[in-house]
Design a protein around this motif. Structure first.
Motif, PDB file in Angstrom:
ATOM      1  N   PHE A  14       0.822  -1.210   0.000  1.00 26.76           N
ATOM      2  CA  PHE A  14       0.000   0.000   0.000  1.00 26.76           C
ATOM      3  C   PHE A  14       0.857   1.262   0.000  1.00 26.76           C
ATOM      4  O   PHE A  14       0.400   2.313  -0.458  1.00 26.76           O
ATOM      5  N   GLU A  15       2.083   1.152   0.472  1.00 20.44           N
ATOM      6  CA  GLU A  15       2.973   2.314   0.431  1.00 20.44           C
ATOM      7  C   GLU A  15       3.186   2.774  -1.012  1.00 20.44           C
ATOM      8  O   GLU A  15       3.286   3.974  -1.286  1.00 20.44           O
ATOM      9  N   LYS A  16       3.232   1.813  -1.954  1.00 19.79           N
ATOM     10  CA  LYS A  16       3.434   2.145  -3.369  1.00 19.79           C
ATOM     11  C   LYS A  16       2.229   2.858  -3.977  1.00 19.79           C
ATOM     12  O   LYS A  16       2.361   3.535  -4.996  1.00 19.79           O
ATOM     13  N   LEU A  17       1.067   2.692  -3.362  1.00 18.36           N
ATOM     14  CA  LEU A  17      -0.162   3.291  -3.887  1.00 18.36           C
ATOM     15  C   LEU A  17      -0.486   4.646  -3.269  1.00 18.36           C
ATOM     16  O   LEU A  17      -1.308   5.393  -3.803  1.00 18.36           O
ATOM     17  N   MET A  18       0.152   4.948  -2.149  1.00 20.70           N
ATOM     18  CA  MET A  18      -0.154   6.171  -1.397  1.00 20.70           C
ATOM     19  C   MET A  18       0.235   7.438  -2.159  1.00 20.70           C
ATOM     20  O   MET A  18       1.190   7.435  -2.942  1.00 20.70           O
ATOM     21  N   PRO A  19      -0.513   8.519  -1.908  1.00 26.48           N
ATOM     22  CA  PRO A  19      -0.115   9.816  -2.477  1.00 26.48           C
ATOM     23  C   PRO A  19       1.271  10.209  -1.953  1.00 26.48           C
ATOM     24  O   PRO A  19       1.675   9.766  -0.869  1.00 26.48           O
ATOM     25  N   GLU A  20       1.977  11.047  -2.723  1.00 29.07           N
ATOM     26  CA  GLU A  20       3.271  11.544  -2.244  1.00 29.07           C
ATOM     27  C   GLU A  20       3.040  12.334  -0.963  1.00 29.07           C
ATOM     28  O   GLU A  20       1.958  12.863  -0.740  1.00 29.07           O
ATOM     29  N   ASP A  21       4.077  12.416  -0.132  1.00 26.41           N
ATOM     30  CA  ASP A  21       4.011  13.152   1.136  1.00 26.41           C
ATOM     31  C   ASP A  21       3.010  12.556   2.115  1.00 26.41           C
ATOM     32  O   ASP A  21       2.457  13.270   2.950  1.00 26.41           O
ATOM     33  N   THR A  22       2.722  11.271   1.996  1.00 28.72           N
ATOM     34  CA  THR A  22       1.859  10.591   2.955  1.00 28.72           C
ATOM     35  C   THR A  22       2.742   9.765   3.871  1.00 28.72           C
ATOM     36  O   THR A  22       3.580   9.002   3.406  1.00 28.72           O
ATOM     37  N   LYS A  23       2.542   9.943   5.167  1.00 24.43           N
ATOM     38  CA  LYS A  23       3.269   9.108   6.128  1.00 24.43           C
ATOM     39  C   LYS A  23       2.710   7.691   6.017  1.00 24.43           C
ATOM     40  O   LYS A  23       1.497   7.493   5.970  1.00 24.43           O
ATOM     41  N   PHE A  24       3.592   6.698   5.949  1.00 27.12           N
ATOM     42  CA  PHE A  24       3.190   5.300   5.865  1.00 27.12           C
ATOM     43  C   PHE A  24       4.097   4.487   6.773  1.00 27.12           C
ATOM     44  O   PHE A  24       5.314   4.645   6.747  1.00 27.12           O
ATOM     45  N   GLU A  25       3.501   3.612   7.561  1.00 26.77           N
ATOM     46  CA  GLU A  25       4.280   2.733   8.430  1.00 26.77           C
ATOM     47  C   GLU A  25       3.592   1.380   8.522  1.00 26.77           C
ATOM     48  O   GLU A  25       2.438   1.288   8.950  1.00 26.77           O
ATOM     49  N   LYS A  26       4.289   0.332   8.088  1.00 30.28           N
ATOM     50  CA  LYS A  26       3.760  -1.021   8.221  1.00 30.28           C
ATOM     51  C   LYS A  26       3.941  -1.439   9.674  1.00 30.28           C
ATOM     52  O   LYS A  26       5.050  -1.412  10.204  1.00 30.28           O
ATOM     53  N   ILE A  27       2.856  -1.808  10.327  1.00 34.32           N
ATOM     54  CA  ILE A  27       2.901  -2.195  11.737  1.00 34.32           C
ATOM     55  C   ILE A  27       3.045  -3.709  11.858  1.00 34.32           C
ATOM     56  O   ILE A  27       3.773  -4.204  12.705  1.00 34.32           O
ATOM     57  N   SER A  28       2.324  -4.442  11.015  1.00 37.58           N
ATOM     58  CA  SER A  28       2.401  -5.907  11.002  1.00 37.58           C
ATOM     59  C   SER A  28       1.988  -6.370   9.607  1.00 37.58           C
ATOM     60  O   SER A  28       1.708  -5.555   8.733  1.00 37.58           O
ATOM     61  N   ASP A  29       1.906  -7.677   9.408  1.00 33.59           N
ATOM     62  CA  ASP A  29       1.498  -8.207   8.112  1.00 33.59           C
ATOM     63  C   ASP A  29       0.028  -7.915   7.813  1.00 33.59           C
ATOM     64  O   ASP A  29      -0.424  -8.087   6.681  1.00 33.59           O
ATOM     65  N   GLU A  30      -0.726  -7.475   8.830  1.00 38.21           N
ATOM     66  CA  GLU A  30      -2.148  -7.211   8.634  1.00 38.21           C
ATOM     67  C   GLU A  30      -2.560  -5.803   9.048  1.00 38.21           C
ATOM     68  O   GLU A  30      -3.742  -5.498   9.120  1.00 38.21           O
ATOM     69  N   ARG A  31      -1.583  -4.916   9.308  1.00 34.00           N
ATOM     70  CA  ARG A  31      -1.917  -3.579   9.811  1.00 34.00           C
ATOM     71  C   ARG A  31      -0.896  -2.549   9.354  1.00 34.00           C
ATOM     72  O   ARG A  31       0.300  -2.805   9.374  1.00 34.00           O
TER      73      ARG A  31
END
Length: 130
Positions: free
Chosen positions: A27-44
């Protein structure tokens, strides 16, 4: 409040689209630029749009090759984001994002514009599916 992205045609099989969306890190690849993204787990994962609070999404369910459902982890901003995946042929797929949430009038007014733009950007970026 129900919002729909435009239907996006992706040059990938429904299986490939489904598997891509089931991997939270993608989902990080799909996010708008300048969006904070952090994978918390494999499901979150957590994301924050400019001017909005951080939102945590959980992978709720997947129906192989036809649907992926994400939902807000907090009841404060309860909503689901569903990817509706439809096969055109073996290497071409239509994807539409559906946002459903229940909000009071004030909250609805504040978030409708940013969320509409957000799901449209996610949809536009479906070309990044690999």
């Amino acid at each position: 409040m129900n919002l729909e992205s435009p239907i996006k045609t992706v040059n990938a099989s429904p299986e490939k689209v489904y598997n891509f969306l089931m991997d939270i890190g993608n989902f990080e690849k799909l996010m708008p630029e300048d969006t904070k993204f952090e994978k918390i787990s494999d499901e979150r994962f957590l994301f924050a749009l400019k001017g909005m609070p951080e939102i945590v999404l959980d992978l709720k369910e997947g129906t192989p090759y036809s649907e992926v459902v994400l939902g807000a982890a907090s009841d404060k901003l309860a909503f689901t984001l569903t990817a509706d995946i439809n096969e055109i042929d073996e290497d071409e797929t239509e994807v539409q994002l559906l946002f459903e949430g229940t909000f009071n009038a004030m909250m609805r007014m504040m978030i409708k514009g940013p969320i509409t733009k957000f799901i449209a950007t996610l949809s536009d970026n479906m070309d990044r599916i690999e």
